[in-house]
Design a protein around this motif. Sequence first.
Motif, PDB file in Angstrom:
ATOM      1  N   UNK A 113       0.828  -1.204   0.000  1.00 33.32           N
ATOM      2  CA  UNK A 113       0.000   0.000   0.000  1.00 33.32           C
ATOM      3  C   UNK A 113       0.862   1.254   0.000  1.00 33.32           C
ATOM      4  N   UNK A 114       1.907   1.268   0.821  1.00 36.31           N
ATOM      5  CA  UNK A 114       2.784   2.440   0.879  1.00 36.31           C
ATOM      6  C   UNK A 114       3.520   2.635  -0.442  1.00 36.31           C
ATOM      7  N   UNK A 115       3.998   1.543  -1.034  1.00 35.97           N
ATOM      8  CA  UNK A 115       4.695   1.639  -2.318  1.00 35.97           C
ATOM      9  C   UNK A 115       3.758   2.149  -3.407  1.00 35.97           C
ATOM     10  N   UNK A 116       2.513   1.676  -3.414  1.00 35.51           N
ATOM     11  CA  UNK A 116       1.534   2.168  -4.383  1.00 35.51           C
ATOM     12  C   UNK A 116       1.206   3.633  -4.174  1.00 35.51           C
ATOM     13  N   UNK A 117       1.119   4.034  -2.921  1.00 36.18           N
ATOM     14  CA  UNK A 117       0.865   5.439  -2.605  1.00 36.18           C
ATOM     15  C   UNK A 117       1.992   6.313  -3.132  1.00 36.18           C
ATOM     16  N   UNK A 118       3.233   5.856  -2.973  1.00 37.34           N
ATOM     17  CA  UNK A 118       4.372   6.627  -3.476  1.00 37.34           C
ATOM     18  C   UNK A 118       4.323   6.796  -4.985  1.00 37.34           C
ATOM     19  N   UNK A 119       3.932   5.746  -5.701  1.00 41.73           N
ATOM     20  CA  UNK A 119       3.848   5.833  -7.160  1.00 41.73           C
ATOM     21  C   UNK A 119       2.856   6.916  -7.562  1.00 41.73           C
ATOM     22  N   UNK A 120       1.676   6.890  -6.953  1.00 35.85           N
ATOM     23  CA  UNK A 120       0.639   7.876  -7.293  1.00 35.85           C
ATOM     24  C   UNK A 120       1.085   9.274  -6.888  1.00 35.85           C
ATOM     25  N   UNK A 121       1.686   9.415  -5.709  1.00 42.05           N
ATOM     26  CA  UNK A 121       2.115  10.731  -5.245  1.00 42.05           C
ATOM     27  C   UNK A 121       3.206  11.331  -6.133  1.00 42.05           C
ATOM     28  N   UNK A 122       4.169  10.511  -6.520  1.00 44.11           N
ATOM     29  CA  UNK A 122       5.241  11.019  -7.383  1.00 44.11           C
ATOM     30  C   UNK A 122       4.678  11.420  -8.744  1.00 44.11           C
ATOM     31  N   UNK A 123       3.794  10.594  -9.279  1.00 40.24           N
ATOM     32  CA  UNK A 123       3.183  10.917 -10.567  1.00 40.24           C
ATOM     33  C   UNK A 123       2.379  12.213 -10.524  1.00 40.24           C
ATOM     34  N   UNK A 124       1.565  12.366  -9.486  1.00 45.28           N
ATOM     35  CA  UNK A 124       0.762  13.583  -9.354  1.00 45.28           C
ATOM     36  C   UNK A 124       1.636  14.806  -9.081  1.00 45.28           C
ATOM     37  N   UNK A 125       2.684  14.639  -8.297  1.00 44.98           N
ATOM     38  CA  UNK A 125       3.589  15.760  -8.022  1.00 44.98           C
ATOM     39  C   UNK A 125       4.295  16.213  -9.297  1.00 44.98           C
ATOM     40  N   UNK A 126       4.703  15.249 -10.114  1.00 41.69           N
ATOM     41  CA  UNK A 126       5.332  15.601 -11.380  1.00 41.69           C
ATOM     42  C   UNK A 126       4.344  16.346 -12.273  1.00 41.69           C
ATOM     43  N   UNK A 127       3.128  15.833 -12.361  1.00 44.02           N
ATOM     44  CA  UNK A 127       2.094  16.483 -13.171  1.00 44.02           C
ATOM     45  C   UNK A 127       1.805  17.885 -12.649  1.00 44.02           C
ATOM     46  N   UNK A 128       1.704  18.039 -11.332  1.00 39.86           N
ATOM     47  CA  UNK A 128       1.471  19.348 -10.734  1.00 39.86           C
ATOM     48  C   UNK A 128       2.613  20.305 -11.085  1.00 39.86           C
ATOM     49  N   UNK A 129       3.860  19.819 -11.040  1.00 40.69           N
ATOM     50  CA  UNK A 129       5.008  20.658 -11.382  1.00 40.69           C
ATOM     51  C   UNK A 129       4.982  21.110 -12.826  1.00 40.69           C
ATOM     52  N   UNK A 130       4.596  20.214 -13.735  1.00 39.24           N
ATOM     53  CA  UNK A 130       4.517  20.576 -15.151  1.00 39.24           C
ATOM     54  C   UNK A 130       3.431  21.618 -15.362  1.00 39.24           C
ATOM     55  N   UNK A 131       2.260  21.391 -14.776  1.00 37.08           N
ATOM     56  CA  UNK A 131       1.150  22.349 -14.937  1.00 37.08           C
ATOM     57  C   UNK A 131       1.522  23.699 -14.328  1.00 37.08           C
ATOM     58  N   UNK A 132       2.165  23.681 -13.167  1.00 38.00           N
ATOM     59  CA  UNK A 132       2.577  24.932 -12.534  1.00 38.00           C
ATOM     60  C   UNK A 132       3.598  25.671 -13.401  1.00 38.00           C
ATOM     61  N   UNK A 133       4.573  24.946 -13.946  1.00 39.90           N
ATOM     62  CA  UNK A 133       5.595  25.562 -14.774  1.00 39.90           C
ATOM     63  C   UNK A 133       4.987  26.163 -16.037  1.00 39.90           C
ATOM     64  N   UNK A 134       4.112  25.408 -16.692  1.00 46.50           N
ATOM     65  CA  UNK A 134       3.467  25.901 -17.923  1.00 46.50           C
ATOM     66  C   UNK A 134       2.607  27.129 -17.598  1.00 46.50           C
TER      67      UNK A 134
END
Length: 81
Positions: A57-78
């Motif tokens: 569960x923790x490993x799956x949570x990390x995958x989703x969190x990293x993916x969403x954080x990356x997406x948030x960073x791209x949207x924020x940068x754009x």
Amino acid sequence: MPATTGASHGFAAFATLLIGTMFSKFVWEILPPLGELSLLVVETVRQFGVGVPASRQFAGTLVVMVGLSFLWGVVYHVGRH
């Protein structure tokens, strides 16, 4: 200005935590190799003495969190540039 920027980043961090926890089980159903890779990373980090849980569960949570954080960073940068 720092209050508005900090608030958006704080909200993004909190949202990724909640969403990551809710959708962690789907990582194992949809992308099991990504979940296994995340679990391997967590177990490797634990070998250095960092006290993080080595559960699916923790490993799956990390995958989703990293993916969403990356997406948030791209949207924020754009949005900023």
